[in-house]
Structure formats: C-alpha cells, structure tokens
Scaffold this active site. Structure first.
Site, PDB file in Angstrom:
ATOM      1  N   LEU B  65       0.809  -1.216   0.000  1.00  0.00           N
ATOM      2  CA  LEU B  65       0.000   0.000   0.000  1.00  0.00           C
ATOM      3  C   LEU B  65       0.843   1.266   0.000  1.00  0.00           C
ATOM      4  O   LEU B  65       0.328   2.361   0.206  1.00  0.00           O
ATOM      5  CB  LEU B  65      -0.959  -0.024   1.195  1.00  0.00           C
ATOM      6  CG  LEU B  65      -1.895  -1.242   1.232  1.00  0.00           C
ATOM      7  CD1 LEU B  65      -2.769  -1.219   2.465  1.00  0.00           C
ATOM      8  CD2 LEU B  65      -2.757  -1.312  -0.030  1.00  0.00           C
ATOM      9  N   ASP B 307      -0.615  -9.680  -5.345  1.00  0.00           N
ATOM     10  CA  ASP B 307       0.793  -9.335  -5.146  1.00  0.00           C
ATOM     11  C   ASP B 307       1.060  -7.906  -5.647  1.00  0.00           C
ATOM     12  O   ASP B 307       2.081  -7.619  -6.266  1.00  0.00           O
ATOM     13  CB  ASP B 307       1.726 -10.335  -5.843  1.00  0.00           C
ATOM     14  CG  ASP B 307       3.175 -10.175  -5.384  1.00  0.00           C
ATOM     15  OD1 ASP B 307       3.381  -9.578  -4.311  1.00  0.00           O
ATOM     16  OD2 ASP B 307       4.086 -10.634  -6.098  1.00  0.00           O
TER      17      ASP B 307
END
Lengths: 354, 431
Positions: B65, B307
C-alpha cells in the site's frame, strides 16, 4: 521516443539497419552486406585500412558502463578511420542507480548532437533499452550487453572465417568453453545459423552451458575430443576467473586437462581447421601457446578485421539513414504533386500567396 | 441507513450461494438475503441490480500500500481506492515497508491511516524477524496484540534453516498464521528470469525452479516438525504444486496461494526485455502456468492474490535486470480471474472462493462473505461490461501493469465498504 516499424526494432521502415543491437531476427543479406562492406575497407594488396571521409561531421559517443580496452579501442580507431568526431566516456554505474539518472545521462549526451551511441553495459537488454529512449534520428550500436549479445564481435569472427574458408555456408564449427556467461557466443551462434553453417557445436562442462542449449539451435558436447572432431573452425572462449569461485569448475588446471586446446587435440579437427579466440587469451588455460601462436591460429587477424567490420556497420547505418530521409523526401514530394493535381485537396490560396 | 439491493445474482461461496435475489443492509452490516425482507426492515434506499452480480468484497492476501516509506509508489489512501475499484475490500499488507513493520508502532500507524482513508479494511502482516533480516525474532506476540493478522518475511525468506526452525517453534504458540515464501537465495544467485529457453536466448541471469522447490522442501519438513499452521505464498512452479498436494495428503495444516499474473503470463512474455514483466518469483514455463491453474481448479492452491506492487515510473525505466520487480495488480485481480472463467474453464464459484472465502478462512477473519451480520463489504459487477485497461484510467499510483491494452469482460460498477458506497465506475457515476 523512437518507434521503429516492423517486428525487429533495429530495422527502419525500409527493412534496413537503424540500430545494431543483436543478430537475432536479421537476414542473410544484412550480414552479407556488412561482410562485403568491411572487405571494401581493406586494401587487398597491403591489407591496410585506409581513412575515408564517410562519417565526416558526424559525432559518435562511446558509452562504456563496463570497462573494456580492446573493444573500445577498436571502435575508436574504426570511428576515426571513418573521419567521425569521437568522444569516449567511462561511466561507473551502480546496479541500483535510478532510471532518471541513467536516461538523463543519455539524453544529455544526445543533446550534444550525438548521431550514434556505441554502448557497452553489464545488463542483458541494455542496448535495446537505450535504443527505445533515444531520439528517432540517433543510432545505437551494441558493444556488448550483459550476457545477451555482442554482435560486432560475432561479425568480425564471421569475416575472419570467410577470409579463410571463402564462405560460412556448410562449415562445421565448434565453440569451446564458457557458453553460459558469454554474450559473444550467443551472437556467434546466431551469425553462424543465419549464414547457414552446417553444424554448430558447443563444447564444455555442464556448469558452463545454459540449461536449454537446444533453444539456441546447437549440439552440445561435454567431451572435447568428440566435440572438435572433423570441424572446420574452432572458436575458443575466454574463461573468467570468477567461474572457479562459484564452484562451476574446480581449477584452471583441470579445465585445461578437459577442454584445453592442445596440438594433439587440434589434430582431430580437419587438417585445414582454423583456431579463433575473441581474446585476451589465457595461455595454458583455454589454449596451449603452441596452438595460439601456431600456423592454424588466426587470433591476431581477428583484431585487425574488427576495425574493418565495425567501420562497415557504422557506415551502413549512416548510409541507411541518408537513404531513409531521401525516401521520405521523395514520398512527400510525390504526395505534394498528387495534392496539386487533385483540386479538392488544394489548399485555398493564402494572402501571402496572392 | 438501510439499503436493499434488488434482483442481483448473489454469488457467495461461503454460503454456496448463487441465485438471483435481494440483499438487505442495515447499519453497515448484512441484514439478510432473500426475496422477503427481514422482519422490521424498511429500506431507506433501493439499488436495482437486475442483470448484475453481487459479490462479497474480495480479500487480497498480499498487496503493498505504499506506506510507510518511499520504497513503493502511492499511499494507503490511493491504494485502498485502487482496491475498491477492483472489488477488493480487505487487504493484507506485507511487512516490507520502510521502516519494516516489525513493531507495534508501524502496525498501529498502518491501521490509523486505513481508518482515516475509510475505504477498505487493512490487515497488516508483521515481520517474522526484525528488519526482515532473517536473524532475530520480532516481538510476534506484541505484533498480534497490535492487530497483525499474520507474520511473514515478504520477499526475503529466512535462509538459515536453524533460524527458521526456531522461528516456527516460537510462532507455533502464538496463534498467528505464518506466511512463507520459498526462495533459496544461493540458488537464485542474482537471477532475474526463469531458467528456460528464453533466458538462454536473452542471456538473462537465470533462476531455476529449484530455487523455489529446494526451499519449499526444507520449509515443509520444518513446518511438519513444528506442527504449525503455515501458508505458502506465491508459488510459481509445477513441482511446488505437487509437493503441496503431497504434504496436504500427509495431513499438514497448510494452505497456499498463487499470484494472478502467474496464471496468465509465462517466460515467453519476457522475450522483448520489457521490464513490466519483471516479477518475483519470475514468470515461468507454460507447463508451470498450466499446473498452477490446474492447482487452482482442484483446490490444491487455496487462494489467488494480486501481489500488488505499485512502483514509480523510474523503477521500471531501466534495463530488465536493474528494474524493480512487481506489478500494480489490485485493479486486475478480479478481471483476470473472470478471464480464466471465460477462457480457461475455471469454475466461477471456485474463482470467487479463491479471493473471498478461502483467504478469509486462512486468516481466520469474518471477511469475504455475505452471511448475515457480517460487514456489508460487497461489489456490484456488470458481467457484460467490456473495458480495456490503460494507464490513464488506473486508480493506483503505480501504473506498472503488463496488462495495459487487455480487454476484459465484467466490470466493477459499485463497491460498498461497511455499507457505504466507496467506488462507482465512470459509467455508473454518469447516470
């Protein structure tokens, strides 16, 4: 960003060389043109390579991200014999350098009115990467990228073979040594198969062969005697020191015992077989001095021919560029005359014209 | 706020549900499913979902993130927006942040930022070892207390077998999922591409399948010895699928996942030296790709992950081997799965289970389900919506996708998180 037509990004819209990145995807006529042009630079009587004004006013930048003496020197000599303005830069680069600075370097040098970059870099695919980011009129010549390709070295090897054998066609060639880590070998294999050699063999221990040598279209031999039996050409590849430290081979001594080219072994090849080596040679590791300096060795000739072959590649690329701009100008002129004939396409006269 | 979504095809593997019906939401939770409203339910708002699919919000076991640190592009705010644009409402973020998430402070920071963004549910994964160095144990108990749902080494597996053995023994009493990625660094040896015909041709430093399988074999034995519940992340080889199947048969308490791009791409895609195809583990052979898909179909592979690795442009603007590995994948997880349903005979319910029920069960969380009283995280999909991925329309701060130009059938129209709309597609917003 330069976008080139066709599946092969090194060819221009006329199918001619714009960059010289790899031999993969090139046709027989591309290679023959290079070999014939190289021939024309060598005086048949004196073997001398004359200075010619072919690239007068052009600027060539040699960018070496990886150290090299011989390749760089022969490139510089070739460029000077073509009367180009030459600048050479050694660029020490860390593996984690940001793209910005890498491409900024390129673009800055390009802004200095560079016409052609000769680039050596430690990463496979680097020459292609640079070619995708230079201006459309700038050419990139690969002087070795990682373990991928070293096309001018392979072409000078082909030139040497042709000099001695007349033609590459139908020859049996054995390449001995570290195939896995060698960009030279990859390019040699491509050149040999494009020029239709009858058989390409690679000889060496399993640890120095790629896991899928069949993908390269070669026959693999782990036994030296079998591998060089009845061949016309033997190409020895330099063994790097770091191969010992990474447990790929035990020692230089054992390597020489298994794969060293001795006079006795050379006798297994055809009687008129030639021995080549891209240099610098490790005497007593890949090759016995008696063979390296013997009558069948053409190792030093390769160096001389390297100049002519590199001149050939550079002059072909520059003349292709000239041909392309002429072609475009003619096309534009033809289009303009069509537009004139067709009244609907004729632009209304502007005030300046009336 | 009471909401009814009417006449949608509700697909929820956790209830073996696939039927056209109504879904009722009260105060951010699912109130019920069925043609009749639950007792006392009166809707404040109605959404007509005729011809649309209703899916539980997807659960992604591995998505970066961008926070904290500048290693990756984006922020929790930008990347959770990308997630919900892809129908994902629960995200595990691996500990390879900067600083590494090996402390309560980082875990709490991640959760605070996620609460501020209020777009999706963020579940931090703690580092198994301090600084991910593979040497000293992190304070695993404290990480769990702070809210970590699992511990892992991200992309830097522990190399020393004794360290791993001790780590597993210690973790076995902490009731946390241990996620292991298998890669032997010595065999990898700086490689960047699968060792196969393509790497042989291009001269790219090779990573053989044994870099994964040798590490997997070692890890399976140590997992069995410790009796721990372990999850194996991002398998890439056919042989790995066989080894996992065999270990499951032996009764090991293990699960595993595969990254979605491994089910679509192969070593052949590396042929142009395009750094967008540089991923870790590398794209492997067609045979590996087929075996991985077969593993998903048979259930040997439990979950599919994005991923997601959002990268700045410069990180990919380099020669292949020097570029950073990774794909910005949040927005293509569901579309690529649906493509497998459309083109490769993957069963729809299985596909959805791999990104909802299965990952939720691996973590032991009440997510990825539309069961009554669970959080109303869901998306409305137009199964006939045709669209093309392009850098201009990507929501993520990382546009590093090799799937630009791919055409997809099935489009996320709206996503709800805790009963609130958090995403509307451009077409939907125009209405």
């Amino acid at each position: 960003m330069s976008k080139l037509a066709g599946p092969n990004i090194q060819l221009n819209e006329l199918g001619k060389l714009h960059h010289f990145l790899t031999l993969e995807g090139l046709k027989h006529h591309h290679l023959t043109e290079i070999l014939d042009t190289a021939e024309s630079f060598i005086n048949p009587n004196t073997k001398e390579i004359k200075k010619v004004p072919v690239l007068r006013g052009k600027t060539i930048m040699n960018l070496f991200f990886e150290p090299s003496t011989r390749t760089r020197t022969t490139f510089e000599i070739a460029e000077k014999r073509l009367s180009a303005d030459v600048e050479s830069l050694d660029i020490q680069t860390s593996a984690t350098k940001k793209g910005e600075s890498l491409l900024d370097t390129l673009w800055n040098l390009q802004a200095m009115q560079t016409d052609m970059f000769v680039i050596r870099h430690a990463q496979s695919g680097a020459a292609q990467f640079f070619s995708q980011h230079v201006a459309p009129h700038v050419h990139v010549l690969n002087a070795g990228d990682g373990q991928h390709a070293h096309p001018t070295q392979a072409m000078l090897d082909m030139f040497t073979i042709r000099k001695h054998k007349g033609d590459v066609f139908d020859l049996k060639v054995a390449i001995v040594g570290d195939v896995l880590h060698s960009r030279v070998v990859r390019s040699q294999i491509q050149a040999l198969s494009i020029l239709e050699a009858r058989e390409i063999r690679v000889v060496g221990p399993k640890t120095l062969m790629p896991e899928n040598p069949e993908a390269l279209g070669v026959h693999v031999y782990h036994d030296m005697e079998e591998g060089i039996k009845d061949v016309d050409v033997i190409i020895m590849v330099r063994l790097q020191n770091e191969r010992m430290t990474s447990a790929l081979i035990p020692s230089e001594k054992e390597f020489f015992k298994l794969y060293g080219l001795t006079e006795a072994r050379l006798a297994l090849a055809k009687p008129d077989a030639i021995v080549m080596h891209p240099g610098p040679i490790n005497r007593g590791v890949e090759i016995e001095s008696a063979v390296a300096d013997g009558p069948q060795s053409v190792i030093l000739e390769q160096v001389t021919y390297g100049i002519a072959v590199r001149m050939a590649v550079m002059s072909i690329i520059m003349s292709n560029a000239a041909q392309l701009s002429q072609h475009r100008a003619e096309k534009e002129a033809a289009q303009a005359s069509l537009d004139l004939e067709d009244p609907q396409n004729t632009a209304p006269p502007t005030e300046a014209n009336t | 706020m009471r909401l009814v979504i009417k006449n949608g095809r509700v697909i929820d593997p956790s209830q073996s549900l696939d039927e056209v019906t109504n879904l009722y939401i009260t105060r951010g939770r699912i109130a019920g499913i069925g043609s009749d409203a639950p007792e006392g339910f009166t809707a404040d708002q109605e959404v007509d979902a005729t011809g649309k699919w209703i899916l539980p919000g997807l659960v992604d076991l591995q998505a970066r993130l961008g926070e904290p640190g500048s290693h990756y592009a984006g922020s929790i705010a930008s990347e959770t927006k990308a997630a919900v644009a892809g129908g994902i409402t629960s995200i595990c973020c691996p500990p390879d942040t900067s600083p590494v998430n090996d402390s309560q402070a980082v875990t709490e920071l991640l959760q605070r930022r996620a609460r501020q963004a209020a777009t999706a549910f963020v579940m931090p994964i703690g580092a198994l070892t301090q600084g991910l160095k593979g040497e000293r144990l992190s304070n695993i108990h404290s990480l769990k207390q702070a809210g970590c749902v699992a511990v892992s080494q991200a992309n830097t597996p522990i190399q020393n077998p004794l360290t791993l053995k001790n780590t597993l023994a210690y973790s076995s009493t902490q009731d946390l999922v241990v996620m292991l990625r298998c890669e032997d660094q010595a065999i990898k040896n700086g490689g960047v591409a699968h060792s196969g015909p393509v790497s042989s041709r291009l001269g790219l430093p090779e990573i053989s399948a044994s870099a994964e399988t040798v590490a997997l074999a070692r890890d399976l034995i140590l997992v069995e010895e410790s009796g721990i519940k372990a999850h194996f992340s991002q398998l890439s080889c056919a042989r790995s699928v066989e080894m996992i199947a065999e270990a499951k048969k032996r009764g090991l308490n293990i699960t595993c996942d595969v990254a979605i791009h491994q089910l679509h791409l192969s070593e052949m895609d590396v042929l142009g030296f395009n750094s967008l195809f540089h991923v870790s583990p590398p794209l492997r052979s067609m045979q590996d790709k087929h075996a991985l898909l077969a593993g998903v179909k048979s259930g040997i592979i439990d979950a599919v992950v994005s991923d997601h690795t959002p990268l700045a442009k410069d990180d990919k603007l380099l020669p292949f081997g020097e570029s950073m590995p990774g794909i910005s994948g949040l927005e293509t997880l569901l579309p690529l799965l649906l493509k497998l349903v459309q083109d490769n005979g993957l069963d729809l319910l299985t596909a959805i289970r791999c990104v909802t029920q299965a990952p939720a069960e691996i973590l032991g969380v009440q997510k990825g389900t539309l069961k009554p009283n669970s959080s109303a995280d869901l998306s409305i999909i137009n199964p006939e919506g045709v669209w093309t991925l392009s850098p201009e329309t990507m929501v993520s701060a990382g546009q590093n996708s090799p799937f630009h130009g791919w055409e997809f059938v099935g489009q996320v129209e709206q996503t709800f998180f805790q009963g609130r709309p958090v995403f509307r597609s451009a077409q939907e917003a125009k209405r």
